[in-house]
Design an enzyme around this catalytic site. Structure first.
Site, PDB file in Angstrom:
ATOM      1  N   LYS A 256      -9.210  -3.294  12.418  1.00 48.10           N
ATOM      2  CA  LYS A 256      -7.949  -2.887  13.057  1.00 48.10           C
ATOM      3  C   LYS A 256      -7.821  -3.504  14.454  1.00 48.10           C
ATOM      4  O   LYS A 256      -6.726  -3.914  14.849  1.00 48.10           O
ATOM      5  CB  LYS A 256      -7.842  -1.358  13.129  1.00 48.10           C
ATOM      6  CG  LYS A 256      -7.603  -0.684  11.790  1.00 48.10           C
ATOM      7  CD  LYS A 256      -6.221  -1.011  11.227  1.00 48.10           C
ATOM      8  CE  LYS A 256      -5.993  -0.354   9.881  1.00 48.10           C
ATOM      9  NZ  LYS A 256      -4.724  -0.725   9.251  1.00 48.10           N
TER      10      LYS A 256
ATOM     11  N   ILE B  11      -3.697  11.622  10.292  1.00 53.04           N
ATOM     12  CA  ILE B  11      -2.364  12.102   9.892  1.00 53.04           C
ATOM     13  C   ILE B  11      -2.498  13.257   8.908  1.00 53.04           C
ATOM     14  O   ILE B  11      -3.264  13.182   7.941  1.00 53.04           O
ATOM     15  CB  ILE B  11      -1.546  10.944   9.292  1.00 53.04           C
ATOM     16  CG1 ILE B  11      -1.291   9.916  10.409  1.00 53.04           C
ATOM     17  CG2 ILE B  11      -0.236  11.449   8.690  1.00 53.04           C
ATOM     18  CD1 ILE B  11      -0.480   8.719  10.006  1.00 53.04           C
TER      19      ILE B  11
ATOM     20  N   GLY C 252      -0.119   5.268  -0.940  1.00 54.00           N
ATOM     21  CA  GLY C 252      -1.119   6.040  -0.201  1.00 54.00           C
ATOM     22  C   GLY C 252      -0.544   7.250   0.519  1.00 54.00           C
ATOM     23  O   GLY C 252       0.628   7.597   0.352  1.00 54.00           O
ATOM     24  N   GLN C 253      -1.400   7.868   1.334  1.00 51.78           N
ATOM     25  CA  GLN C 253      -1.009   9.097   2.040  1.00 51.78           C
ATOM     26  C   GLN C 253       0.248   8.862   2.880  1.00 51.78           C
ATOM     27  O   GLN C 253       1.192   9.648   2.835  1.00 51.78           O
ATOM     28  CB  GLN C 253      -2.151   9.569   2.955  1.00 51.78           C
ATOM     29  CG  GLN C 253      -1.858  10.930   3.578  1.00 51.78           C
ATOM     30  CD  GLN C 253      -2.686  11.223   4.825  1.00 51.78           C
ATOM     31  OE1 GLN C 253      -3.459  10.399   5.309  1.00 51.78           O
ATOM     32  NE2 GLN C 253      -2.540  12.418   5.343  1.00 51.78           N
TER      33      GLN C 253
ATOM     34  N   TYR D   4     -13.948  -0.747   9.588  1.00 53.23           N
ATOM     35  CA  TYR D   4     -12.504  -0.445   9.599  1.00 53.23           C
ATOM     36  C   TYR D   4     -11.938  -0.627  11.017  1.00 53.23           C
ATOM     37  O   TYR D   4     -10.923  -1.293  11.213  1.00 53.23           O
ATOM     38  CB  TYR D   4     -12.314   0.990   9.114  1.00 53.23           C
ATOM     39  CG  TYR D   4     -10.925   1.551   9.268  1.00 53.23           C
ATOM     40  CD1 TYR D   4      -9.881   1.141   8.440  1.00 53.23           C
ATOM     41  CD2 TYR D   4     -10.653   2.541  10.224  1.00 53.23           C
ATOM     42  CE1 TYR D   4      -8.610   1.684   8.560  1.00 53.23           C
ATOM     43  CE2 TYR D   4      -9.386   3.089  10.343  1.00 53.23           C
ATOM     44  CZ  TYR D   4      -8.378   2.660   9.510  1.00 53.23           C
ATOM     45  OH  TYR D   4      -7.119   3.196   9.634  1.00 53.23           O
TER      46      TYR D   4
ATOM     47  N   GLY E 232       0.819  -1.222   0.000  1.00 51.78           N
ATOM     48  CA  GLY E 232       0.000   0.000   0.000  1.00 51.78           C
ATOM     49  C   GLY E 232       0.846   1.262   0.000  1.00 51.78           C
ATOM     50  O   GLY E 232       0.477   2.286   0.580  1.00 51.78           O
TER      51      GLY E 232
ATOM     52  N   ASP F 247       2.158  -1.696  -4.533  1.00 49.77           N
ATOM     53  CA  ASP F 247       0.748  -1.276  -4.440  1.00 49.77           C
ATOM     54  C   ASP F 247       0.010  -1.912  -5.614  1.00 49.77           C
ATOM     55  O   ASP F 247       0.599  -2.657  -6.404  1.00 49.77           O
ATOM     56  CB  ASP F 247       0.633   0.263  -4.473  1.00 49.77           C
ATOM     57  CG  ASP F 247      -0.638   0.768  -3.779  1.00 49.77           C
ATOM     58  OD1 ASP F 247      -1.750   0.353  -4.176  1.00 49.77           O
ATOM     59  OD2 ASP F 247      -0.535   1.575  -2.840  1.00 49.77           O
TER      60      ASP F 247
HETATM   61  P1  NAD Z   1      -4.421   5.291   1.793  1.00 48.95           P
HETATM   62  O1  NAD Z   1      -5.833   4.928   1.572  1.00 48.95           O
HETATM   63  O2  NAD Z   1      -3.938   6.652   1.416  1.00 48.95           O
HETATM   64  O3  NAD Z   1      -3.476   4.216   1.091  1.00 48.95           O
HETATM   65  C1  NAD Z   1      -3.729   2.837   1.162  1.00 48.95           C
HETATM   66  C2  NAD Z   1      -3.070   2.187  -0.047  1.00 48.95           C
HETATM   67  O4  NAD Z   1      -3.350   0.788   0.003  1.00 48.95           O
HETATM   68  C3  NAD Z   1      -3.585   2.703  -1.397  1.00 48.95           C
HETATM   69  O5  NAD Z   1      -2.513   3.192  -2.176  1.00 48.95           O
HETATM   70  C4  NAD Z   1      -4.249   1.483  -2.031  1.00 48.95           C
HETATM   71  O6  NAD Z   1      -4.072   1.403  -3.432  1.00 48.95           O
HETATM   72  C5  NAD Z   1      -3.529   0.345  -1.312  1.00 48.95           C
HETATM   73  N1  NAD Z   1      -4.286  -0.904  -1.346  1.00 48.95           N
HETATM   74  C6  NAD Z   1      -5.607  -1.114  -1.138  1.00 48.95           C
HETATM   75  N2  NAD Z   1      -5.914  -2.413  -1.282  1.00 48.95           N
HETATM   76  C7  NAD Z   1      -4.753  -3.044  -1.587  1.00 48.95           C
HETATM   77  C8  NAD Z   1      -4.414  -4.389  -1.851  1.00 48.95           C
HETATM   78  N3  NAD Z   1      -5.341  -5.354  -1.878  1.00 48.95           N
HETATM   79  N4  NAD Z   1      -3.118  -4.678  -2.103  1.00 48.95           N
HETATM   80  C9  NAD Z   1      -2.173  -3.716  -2.114  1.00 48.95           C
HETATM   81  N5  NAD Z   1      -2.439  -2.428  -1.873  1.00 48.95           N
HETATM   82  C10 NAD Z   1      -3.717  -2.093  -1.616  1.00 48.95           C
HETATM   83  O7  NAD Z   1      -4.097   5.019   3.342  1.00 48.95           O
HETATM   84  P2  NAD Z   1      -3.003   5.696   4.282  1.00 48.95           P
HETATM   85  O8  NAD Z   1      -3.614   6.893   4.883  1.00 48.95           O
HETATM   86  O9  NAD Z   1      -1.709   5.802   3.576  1.00 48.95           O
HETATM   87  O10 NAD Z   1      -2.929   4.608   5.429  1.00 48.95           O
HETATM   88  C11 NAD Z   1      -1.930   3.592   5.462  1.00 48.95           C
HETATM   89  C12 NAD Z   1      -2.211   2.707   6.658  1.00 48.95           C
HETATM   90  O11 NAD Z   1      -2.213   3.490   7.853  1.00 48.95           O
HETATM   91  C13 NAD Z   1      -3.567   2.014   6.582  1.00 48.95           C
HETATM   92  O12 NAD Z   1      -3.446   0.699   7.083  1.00 48.95           O
HETATM   93  C14 NAD Z   1      -4.430   2.850   7.496  1.00 48.95           C
HETATM   94  O13 NAD Z   1      -5.445   2.092   8.062  1.00 48.95           O
HETATM   95  C15 NAD Z   1      -3.440   3.315   8.542  1.00 48.95           C
HETATM   96  N6  NAD Z   1      -3.859   4.565   9.181  1.00 48.95           N
HETATM   97  C16 NAD Z   1      -3.893   5.742   8.492  1.00 48.95           C
HETATM   98  C17 NAD Z   1      -4.289   6.914   9.123  1.00 48.95           C
HETATM   99  C18 NAD Z   1      -4.317   8.235   8.398  1.00 48.95           C
HETATM  100  O14 NAD Z   1      -4.694   9.253   8.990  1.00 48.95           O
HETATM  101  N7  NAD Z   1      -3.903   8.306   7.158  1.00 48.95           N
HETATM  102  C19 NAD Z   1      -4.672   6.878  10.475  1.00 48.95           C
HETATM  103  C20 NAD Z   1      -4.674   5.657  11.138  1.00 48.95           C
HETATM  104  C21 NAD Z   1      -4.228   4.512  10.491  1.00 48.95           C
END
Ligand code: NAD
Length: 313
Positions: A144, A170, A13-14, A140, A10, A36
Site C-alpha cells: 500500500k 471498516i 468484497g466488504q 500488505y 474487487g 471481480d
Molecule cells: P475484500 O478482501 O473484502 O475484497 C477484495 C476483493 O478483491 C475480493 O472480492 C477478491 O475476490 C478481489 N480480488 C482479489 N484478487 C483479485 C484479482 N486478481 N482481480 C480481481 N479481483 C480480485 O477487501 P475489502 O475490505 O473490500 O477492501 C477493498 C480495498 O480497500 C482493498 O484494496 C483494501 O486493501 C482496502 N482497505 C480495506 C479496509 C477494510 O477495513 N476493509 C481498510 C483499509 C483498506
C-alpha cells in the site's frame, strides 16, 4: 449531459459490495460496471469477470465500456497477505500497475486507490500524522505504501487524477470482511446479535483506528467529487472515524445486549495490530474537502445491532 462510466475492481468484497450500490445511486446502474474474480451471490447490475492481474483484460474492459473512472479495490488484505508474502506483493502491485496503465493509455479521468493505516509502522507512535514516516510491518502495508508513491508518480508525471484514502478498519452490517486485522470489529456484532460468545483474536486493550461504513462511503464520494484544486495530497489522505479497543466495543454492545460475553485469544494478528498507530490525524482531509465523520462508537453500535437483528430475525 456528460456521462461517467465507472469500473470497480474487487467489487464483491466488504467495501465493493457497498460502494457499488452508492456509485449506482450517483451515476445510474448502467454506468457502473462491477468486476471481480467470480460472480457475486446476488447480481443486480452490470458485472464482468475480471482478474485485474491480467493487463490485457483490464485494458479491454476500460475500452469496452469507455470507462472514465476506476475504483481499484482488488487486493489481498493485511492478515491474509502474511500467509503468502510474495504472492500478495504480486497481486497488490500488478493489479495496480495494470489499472494505472489502462487509465493512462485510455484517457480515464479519475482513479480511486484505497490505501490503509497499515502503511504506518512502529516508528509512528500513538498518533499518525499525515506525513509520518512509513515503515510498515506487513507485506500488505509495504504494497500500500508503494502504491501511494506510484499514485503520486502518475499524477506528477502523467497528470493522471489519482485520489486515495488511508482507510482505518471498516465496520458495516452489509458485508463480511476479507482477511484484515480489524475484522474482529465486524464479527463481534454478528456474534452478539446471535447470542454467541465472541472469541477475540486481539487483546482486550488493543486500540485501533476504525470507521463506520457509511462514513467511509461519504469520505470516498466527497474526495472523488472534490474540485481538483482542493486535492493537495497525491499519495494518500489520512482518514479517521473513531478509535477503540475490544473491551470498549464490548462495553458499547452491552448497553443494548447486557449478557454479551467475550473471551480473548490473541493470535498472530496481535503483532500486526501492535505495529499500527492508535489514532489518526486527518486534519488535512478535513481542511481540503470538508471531511467530518458522523458516527462515534455508540451510534455505530446502535445501528449495527438494529440492522443485524433484522438480518437474523
Ligand atoms: P475484500 O478482501 O473484502 O475484497 C477484495 C476483493 O478483491 C475480493 O472480492 C477478491 O475476490 C478481489 N480480488 C482479489 N484478487 C483479485 C484479482 N486478481 N482481480 C480481481 N479481483 C480480485 O477487501 P475489502 O475490505 O473490500 O477492501 C477493498 C480495498 O480497500 C482493498 O484494496 C483494501 O486493501 C482496502 N482497505 C480495506 C479496509 C477494510 O477495513 N476493509 C481498510 C483499509 C483498506
Amino acid at each position: 449531459m456528460v456521462y461517467e462510466n465507472v469500473l470497480i475492481t474487487g467489487a464483491n468484497g466488504q467495501i465493493g459490495s457497498v460502494l457499488t450500490e452508492y456509485l449506482r445511486g450517483i451515476y445510474g446502474s448502467d454506468h457502473v460496471i462491477a468486476s471481480d474474480l467470480k460472480f457475486p451471490e446476488i447480481r443486480n447490475g452490470r458485472f464482468e469477470i475480471l482478474d485485474a492481474t491480467n493487463a490485457a483484460s483490464l485494458a479491454a474492459m476500460v475500452r469496452k465500456y469507455r470507462v472514465t473512472q476506476i475504483y481499484h479495490l482488488a487486493a489481498i488484505l493485511s492478515a491474509k497477505g502474511e500467509q503468502n508474502p510474495l504472492e500478495t506483493w504480486h497481486i497488490n502491485m500488478q493489479t495496480y500497475f495494470n489499472v494505472l496503465e489502462a487509465a493512462r493509455e485510455n484517457g480515464v479521468k479519475k482513479v480511486f486507490y484505497p490505501s490503509s493505516i497499515a502503511v504506518f509502522g512502529e516508528h509512528v507512535g500513538d498518533e499518525a500524522a499525515q506525513w509520518s514516516y512509513l515503515d510498515p510491518a506487513t507485506v500488505y502495508g509495504i504494497s500500500k505504501s508503494a502504491g501511494e508513491n506510484w499514485s503520486n508518480y502518475y499524477f506528477k508525471r502523467y497528470g493522471l487524477d489519482v485520489r486515495s484514502l488511508r482507510y482505518p478498519g471498516i465496520i458495516g452490517y452489509q458485508s463480511m470482511p476479507g482477511g484484515g486485522t480489524t475484522d474482529y470489529a465486524v464479527d463481534i456484532y454478528h456474534k452478539a446479535v446471535k447470542k454467541e460468545v465472541f472469541e477475540c483474536f486481539l487483546n482486550s486493550g488493543t486500540v485501533l483506528p476504525m470507521i463506520y461504513i457509511s462514513d467511509a462511503m461519504d469520505a470516498t464520494i466527497r474526495l472523488m467529487e472534490a474540485p481538483q484544486q482542493k486535492i493537495t495530497v497525491r499519495t494518500s489522505y489520512n482518514l479517521a472515524g473513531m478509535s477503540f479497543s475490544p473491551e470498549e466495543i464490548a462495553a458499547s454492545i452491552r448497553k443494548t445486549i447486557p449478557d454479551f460475553s467475550i473471551v480473548y485469544k490473541p493470535d498472530f494478528r496481535q503483532k500486526i495490530a501492535d505495529s499500527w498507530p492508535r489514532q489518526i490525524d486527518d486534519a488535512q482531509a478535513r481542511n481540503d474537502w470538508a471531511w467530518r465523520p458522523a458516527y462515534n462508537l455508540d451510534k455505530m453500535t446502535e445501528e449495527m445491532i438494529s440492522e443485524l437483528q433484522k438480518k437474523y430475525q
